[in-house]
Design a protein around this motif. Sequence first.
Motif, PDB file in Angstrom:
ATOM      1  N   PHE A   1     -35.572   2.852 -29.723  1.00  0.00           N
ATOM      2  CA  PHE A   1     -34.177   2.401 -29.652  1.00  0.00           C
ATOM      3  C   PHE A   1     -34.032   1.036 -30.321  1.00  0.00           C
ATOM      4  CE2 PHE A   1     -33.078   5.005 -25.581  1.00  0.00           C
ATOM      5  CZ  PHE A   1     -33.061   6.163 -26.341  1.00  0.00           C
ATOM      6  N   GLU A   2     -35.003   0.156 -30.095  1.00  0.00           N
ATOM      7  CA  GLU A   2     -34.967  -1.160 -30.742  1.00  0.00           C
ATOM      8  C   GLU A   2     -35.074  -1.024 -32.260  1.00  0.00           C
ATOM      9  OE1 GLU A   2     -38.182  -3.236 -28.903  1.00  0.00           O
ATOM     10  OE2 GLU A   2     -37.039  -3.725 -27.085  1.00  0.00           O
ATOM     11  N   LEU A   3     -35.986  -0.176 -32.727  1.00  0.00           N
ATOM     12  CA  LEU A   3     -36.201  -0.006 -34.168  1.00  0.00           C
ATOM     13  C   LEU A   3     -34.978   0.580 -34.869  1.00  0.00           C
ATOM     14  CD1 LEU A   3     -39.869   1.363 -34.261  1.00  0.00           C
ATOM     15  CD2 LEU A   3     -39.079  -0.862 -35.083  1.00  0.00           C
ATOM     16  N   ASN A   4     -34.214   1.411 -34.142  1.00  0.00           N
ATOM     17  CA  ASN A   4     -33.084   2.106 -34.761  1.00  0.00           C
ATOM     18  C   ASN A   4     -31.725   1.595 -34.285  1.00  0.00           C
ATOM     19  OD1 ASN A   4     -34.307   4.525 -36.395  1.00  0.00           O
ATOM     20  ND2 ASN A   4     -35.503   4.411 -34.510  1.00  0.00           N
TER      21      ASN A   4
ATOM     22  N   GLY B   1     -22.834   9.278 -22.382  1.00  0.00           N
ATOM     23  CA  GLY B   1     -21.631   8.923 -23.120  1.00  0.00           C
ATOM     24  C   GLY B   1     -21.867   8.032 -24.325  1.00  0.00           C
ATOM     25  N   VAL B   2     -23.031   8.170 -24.940  1.00  0.00           N
ATOM     26  CA  VAL B   2     -23.339   7.407 -26.151  1.00  0.00           C
ATOM     27  C   VAL B   2     -23.325   8.364 -27.337  1.00  0.00           C
ATOM     28  CG1 VAL B   2     -25.093   6.056 -27.360  1.00  0.00           C
ATOM     29  CG2 VAL B   2     -24.686   5.674 -24.928  1.00  0.00           C
ATOM     30  N   SER B   3     -22.535   8.038 -28.342  1.00  0.00           N
ATOM     31  CA  SER B   3     -22.388   8.916 -29.499  1.00  0.00           C
ATOM     32  C   SER B   3     -23.495   8.643 -30.520  1.00  0.00           C
ATOM     33  CB  SER B   3     -21.018   8.693 -30.149  1.00  0.00           C
ATOM     34  OG  SER B   3     -20.890   9.513 -31.297  1.00  0.00           O
ATOM     35  N   VAL B   4     -24.332   9.652 -30.760  1.00  0.00           N
ATOM     36  CA  VAL B   4     -25.417   9.553 -31.745  1.00  0.00           C
ATOM     37  C   VAL B   4     -25.357  10.807 -32.608  1.00  0.00           C
ATOM     38  CG1 VAL B   4     -27.911   9.345 -32.084  1.00  0.00           C
ATOM     39  CG2 VAL B   4     -26.842   8.274 -30.084  1.00  0.00           C
ATOM     40  N   ASN B   5     -25.281  10.624 -33.939  1.00  0.00           N
ATOM     41  CA  ASN B   5     -25.120  11.804 -34.799  1.00  0.00           C
ATOM     42  C   ASN B   5     -26.416  12.607 -34.912  1.00  0.00           C
ATOM     43  OD1 ASN B   5     -26.722  10.858 -37.071  1.00  0.00           O
ATOM     44  ND2 ASN B   5     -25.027   9.493 -37.609  1.00  0.00           N
ATOM     45  N   ASP B   6     -26.278  13.841 -35.401  1.00  0.00           N
ATOM     46  CA  ASP B   6     -27.415  14.767 -35.438  1.00  0.00           C
ATOM     47  C   ASP B   6     -28.568  14.256 -36.295  1.00  0.00           C
ATOM     48  OD1 ASP B   6     -26.262  16.509 -33.708  1.00  0.00           O
ATOM     49  OD2 ASP B   6     -25.761  18.043 -35.189  1.00  0.00           O
ATOM     50  N   ASP B   7     -28.235  13.610 -37.418  1.00  0.00           N
ATOM     51  CA  ASP B   7     -29.310  13.094 -38.274  1.00  0.00           C
ATOM     52  C   ASP B   7     -30.150  12.066 -37.522  1.00  0.00           C
ATOM     53  OD1 ASP B   7     -28.604  14.683 -40.370  1.00  0.00           O
ATOM     54  OD2 ASP B   7     -27.503  13.125 -41.472  1.00  0.00           O
ATOM     55  N   MET B   8     -29.488  11.192 -36.768  1.00  0.00           N
ATOM     56  CA  MET B   8     -30.214  10.176 -36.012  1.00  0.00           C
ATOM     57  C   MET B   8     -31.010  10.811 -34.870  1.00  0.00           C
ATOM     58  SD  MET B   8     -31.324   7.192 -35.441  1.00  0.00           S
ATOM     59  CE  MET B   8     -30.409   6.096 -36.555  1.00  0.00           C
ATOM     60  N   ILE B   9     -30.419  11.819 -34.215  1.00  0.00           N
ATOM     61  CA  ILE B   9     -31.143  12.498 -33.138  1.00  0.00           C
ATOM     62  C   ILE B   9     -32.413  13.146 -33.694  1.00  0.00           C
ATOM     63  CG2 ILE B   9     -31.085  14.451 -31.532  1.00  0.00           C
ATOM     64  CD1 ILE B   9     -28.164  13.756 -30.984  1.00  0.00           C
ATOM     65  N   ASN B  10     -32.296  13.800 -34.827  1.00  0.00           N
ATOM     66  CA  ASN B  10     -33.472  14.418 -35.438  1.00  0.00           C
ATOM     67  C   ASN B  10     -34.508  13.367 -35.838  1.00  0.00           C
ATOM     68  OD1 ASN B  10     -32.776  17.195 -35.270  1.00  0.00           O
ATOM     69  ND2 ASN B  10     -31.373  16.954 -36.985  1.00  0.00           N
ATOM     70  N   HIS B  11     -34.034  12.240 -36.353  1.00  0.00           N
ATOM     71  CA  HIS B  11     -34.935  11.140 -36.711  1.00  0.00           C
ATOM     72  C   HIS B  11     -35.633  10.594 -35.466  1.00  0.00           C
ATOM     73  CE1 HIS B  11     -36.498   7.474 -38.517  1.00  0.00           C
ATOM     74  NE2 HIS B  11     -35.882   6.780 -37.572  1.00  0.00           N
ATOM     75  N   LEU B  12     -34.866  10.394 -34.391  1.00  0.00           N
ATOM     76  CA  LEU B  12     -35.435   9.867 -33.151  1.00  0.00           C
ATOM     77  C   LEU B  12     -36.440  10.849 -32.526  1.00  0.00           C
ATOM     78  CD1 LEU B  12     -32.235   8.349 -31.491  1.00  0.00           C
ATOM     79  CD2 LEU B  12     -34.180   7.057 -32.401  1.00  0.00           C
TER      80      LEU B  12
ATOM     81  N   VAL C   1     -38.467  12.811 -34.054  1.00  0.00           N
ATOM     82  CA  VAL C   1     -39.734  12.667 -34.783  1.00  0.00           C
ATOM     83  C   VAL C   1     -40.389  11.328 -34.423  1.00  0.00           C
ATOM     84  CG1 VAL C   1     -40.793  12.454 -37.069  1.00  0.00           C
ATOM     85  CG2 VAL C   1     -38.999  14.165 -36.669  1.00  0.00           C
ATOM     86  N   ALA C   2     -39.581  10.264 -34.409  1.00  0.00           N
ATOM     87  CA  ALA C   2     -40.114   8.936 -34.086  1.00  0.00           C
ATOM     88  C   ALA C   2     -40.712   8.909 -32.681  1.00  0.00           C
ATOM     89  CB  ALA C   2     -39.013   7.886 -34.212  1.00  0.00           C
ATOM     90  N   TYR C   3     -40.066   9.627 -31.773  1.00  0.00           N
ATOM     91  CA  TYR C   3     -40.561   9.678 -30.391  1.00  0.00           C
ATOM     92  C   TYR C   3     -41.989  10.231 -30.341  1.00  0.00           C
ATOM     93  CZ  TYR C   3     -40.926  11.136 -25.501  1.00  0.00           C
ATOM     94  OH  TYR C   3     -41.348  11.320 -24.204  1.00  0.00           O
ATOM     95  N   ILE C   4     -42.214  11.338 -31.046  1.00  0.00           N
ATOM     96  CA  ILE C   4     -43.562  11.942 -31.074  1.00  0.00           C
ATOM     97  C   ILE C   4     -44.549  11.005 -31.766  1.00  0.00           C
ATOM     98  CG2 ILE C   4     -44.938  13.896 -31.900  1.00  0.00           C
ATOM     99  CD1 ILE C   4     -42.990  14.558 -29.598  1.00  0.00           C
TER     100      ILE C   4
END
Length: 228
Positions: free
Chosen positions: A31-34, A81-92, A94-97
Motif C-alpha cells: 500500500f505504501e509503495l503504490n 469503500g475504497v475505489s481501486v481500479n482493476d489494473d491496480m488490483i491486478n498489480h497489487l 502480483v505484488a502481494y505474492i
Amino acid sequence: MNNGIKHVFFDLDHTLWDFDKNSGLTFKKIFELNNINIELGTFLEVYEPINLKYWKLYREERVSKPDLRYGRLKEAFDTVGVSVNDDMINHLSVAYIDYLTTFNHLFEGTIEVLEYLQYKYHLHIITNGFEEAQERKMQNSKIRSYFKTVTNSEMVGVKKPNPKIFNFALNSAEANPNESMMIGDSLEADIEGAQKVGMRTIHFDYKDRHNGDDQVRVTQLKALINHL
C-alpha cells in the motif's frame, strides 16, 4: 516412537508460518509503495475473513487461482469503500505474492518444536498453498530442512480435505496412515480430511475458538511436545 507414530505431517500457513502477521506486513508495504490511502487495521479486519472464504471456494474448486487472487482484494476494497481500479488490483495481487515471502515470522515455538520432533519422527508438510510461494516461505524462514517431503495441492491437482492429497503425501513419505499424525489449524481441511484417511490428528487452534470440540487440540505449538 510414541503411540506408534512415526510420521508427523504439518500444515504450513496458520500452523507454522504466521500467515496473518506476514500478510499484514505485506499489505502495509505494497500500500505504501503504490500510494493506496487506506487504514491498514480496518482493511485487514475485512480482508481476513474474505480471504478465508475465497480459500474455501478454491478448495472446493469453485474459483481458480487468478480468481482467488483478484477476488479477495476486489471484495475487500469494495467492503471498506475504497475505489481501486482493476489494473491496480491486478498489480497489487502480483505484488502481494512477490512481497509476502519477504516477511517470515513463524508462530512462537516453531523452531523449538521442530528441533525436538526431528529426532523422534519423520517430519512432512501438506499444504494447499501455491507451490512457488510455499517453497520460498520455508526456505526464507529457515525451516525447509526439517521436512523430508513437501506435498502441495498444485502437484496433486486436488486440495485438502480431498483424500487424494493425503494419500499422495503418505505415499511420498512411505508412511501408513495409522502411524501418521496430521497437525493443522483448519478443522475442515486438515483435521477432518486427515481423519478420513485414517491419520491421527492434533488441531492447532491458535485463536482458541474450539474449546468444546471433541478433538485433540493445542493453542500453543510448544504444547505439541506434551502430545508427541
